[in-house]
Design a protein around this motif. Structure first.
Motif, short mmCIF file in Angstrom:
data_model
loop_
_atom_site.label_atom_id
_atom_site.label_comp_id
_atom_site.label_asym_id
_atom_site.label_seq_id
_atom_site.Cartn_x
_atom_site.Cartn_y
_atom_site.Cartn_z
N ASN A 277 -14.60 -12.22 5.74
CA ASN A 277 -15.77 -13.07 5.63
C ASN A 277 -15.84 -13.95 6.88
O ASN A 277 -14.81 -14.39 7.39
N ALA B 269 -21.64 -14.14 7.94
CA ALA B 269 -21.82 -13.56 6.60
C ALA B 269 -22.07 -14.64 5.55
O ALA B 269 -22.87 -14.47 4.63
N LYS C 61 -26.14 -12.32 -2.02
CA LYS C 61 -25.39 -11.44 -1.12
C LYS C 61 -24.13 -12.15 -0.63
O LYS C 61 -24.04 -13.36 -0.63
N ASN C 62 -23.14 -11.34 -0.24
CA ASN C 62 -21.92 -11.83 0.43
C ASN C 62 -21.15 -12.85 -0.41
O ASN C 62 -21.06 -14.03 -0.07
N ILE D 86 -14.47 -9.56 3.22
CA ILE D 86 -15.85 -9.13 2.98
C ILE D 86 -15.89 -7.70 2.45
O ILE D 86 -16.95 -7.19 2.09
N ASP E 111 -17.68 -7.02 -0.92
CA ASP E 111 -19.14 -6.92 -0.87
C ASP E 111 -19.58 -5.54 -0.40
O ASP E 111 -20.56 -4.98 -0.91
N LYS E 112 -18.86 -5.00 0.56
CA LYS E 112 -19.21 -3.67 1.06
C LYS E 112 -18.88 -2.60 0.02
O LYS E 112 -19.59 -1.61 -0.11
N TYR F 97 -23.27 -6.59 0.23
CA TYR F 97 -23.18 -7.09 1.61
C TYR F 97 -24.54 -7.06 2.29
O TYR F 97 -25.32 -6.12 2.13
#
Length: 260
Positions: A187, A191, A205-206, A212, A215-216, A221
């Protein structure tokens, strides 16, 4: 439990020194670049909320929280040895639980009532990083208890949470741009600016803490592409710390729910 409280307290002064030094440095950067990322009334409100959060978290709720963690550790038949590698594993799992807790804080009205405080600022700077609801400790602890029930010590869990939040402090700034490869795994301020924005494409989001990758993995993300507009979708809340703390609960009672 006594030992855990002592260990946490021993690092608090160092953390606070770093935090306030970074805020002062950002204020100087803001003044020299004329970015208008700070407003005196907003900053004073953030500091009042920060000290209130410290009082409730470290004084009012501290005993009950540590007792609950200690009790969970006593009743579990599993005990994971405290080593460097098990701490890394604990930190990794805490970050995953944090992602889920953060996601839930945006998706459910009750948890959003607490989290609303953090998102209500229309400015984005380090002074707002710990703009946290004073009563959040009543609910967030329960998301992490399962880690103790599977055998991680309260010291490792609480230490991992503290380091996770300390890392996130440095995400609340416009002074740092994109960070290249680091953005793919961790992160970053870029982001997290997205996370705090009210732009339609940025809402919800995020949610990651340190990493991170969650999130992906879970398709939440969003890369920062356009300039973020900060705050909540219902607009400016004000500078009164009490109003900022209780605004989310007011929405809850009215059956409303803003977004960010």
């Amino acid at each position: 439990m006594e030992l855990l409280h002592t260990q946490i307290g021993s690092y608090r002064f160092v953390f606070l020194l770093i935090i306030f030094s970074a805020i002062i440095a950002e204020v100087v950067w803001n003044w020299r670049t004329e970015r208008k990322a700070y407003h005196i009334k907003e900053t004073l409100a953030n500091l009042a909320i920060f000290f209130g959060h410290q009082f409730f978290g470290k004084v009012v709720f501290a005993g009950a929280k540590l007792f609950t963690l200690d009790l969970a550790y006593k009743i579990t038949p599993f005990k994971i040895e405290n080593t460097f590698w098990t701490f890394l594993l604990c930190f990794f799992l805490v970050d995953f639980v944090y992602y889920f807790f953060h996601w839930a804080s945006h998706k459910t009205k009750l948890l959003w009532a607490f989290h609303h405080t953090h998102h209500s600022s229309t400015l984005y700077n380090l002074s707002g990083a710990y703009r946290l609801n004073w009563f959040g400790g009543l609910v967030n602890l329960f998301f992490f208890i399962p880690l103790i029930l599977i055998g991680f010590s309260p010291t490792f869990v609480v230490g991992s949470i503290a380091l996770n939040l300390f890392y996130q402090f440095f995400l609340h700034t416009e002074a740092i741009g994109k960070l290249g490869f680091w953005e793919k795994i961790f992160n970053t301020p870029s982001a997290h600016r997205v996370h705090h924005a009210t732009n339609e494409e940025y809402i919800d989001k995020n949610f990651g803490g340190v990493l991170i990758i969650w999130d992906k993995l879970f398709d939440t993300y969003q890369e920062e592409k356009t300039k973020p507009m900060y705050g909540v979708t219902t607009g400016f809340v004000g500078y009164n710390p009490l109003k900022i703390i209780f605004k989310g609960f007011e929405e809850l009672l009215k059956g409303e729910k803003s977004k960010s």
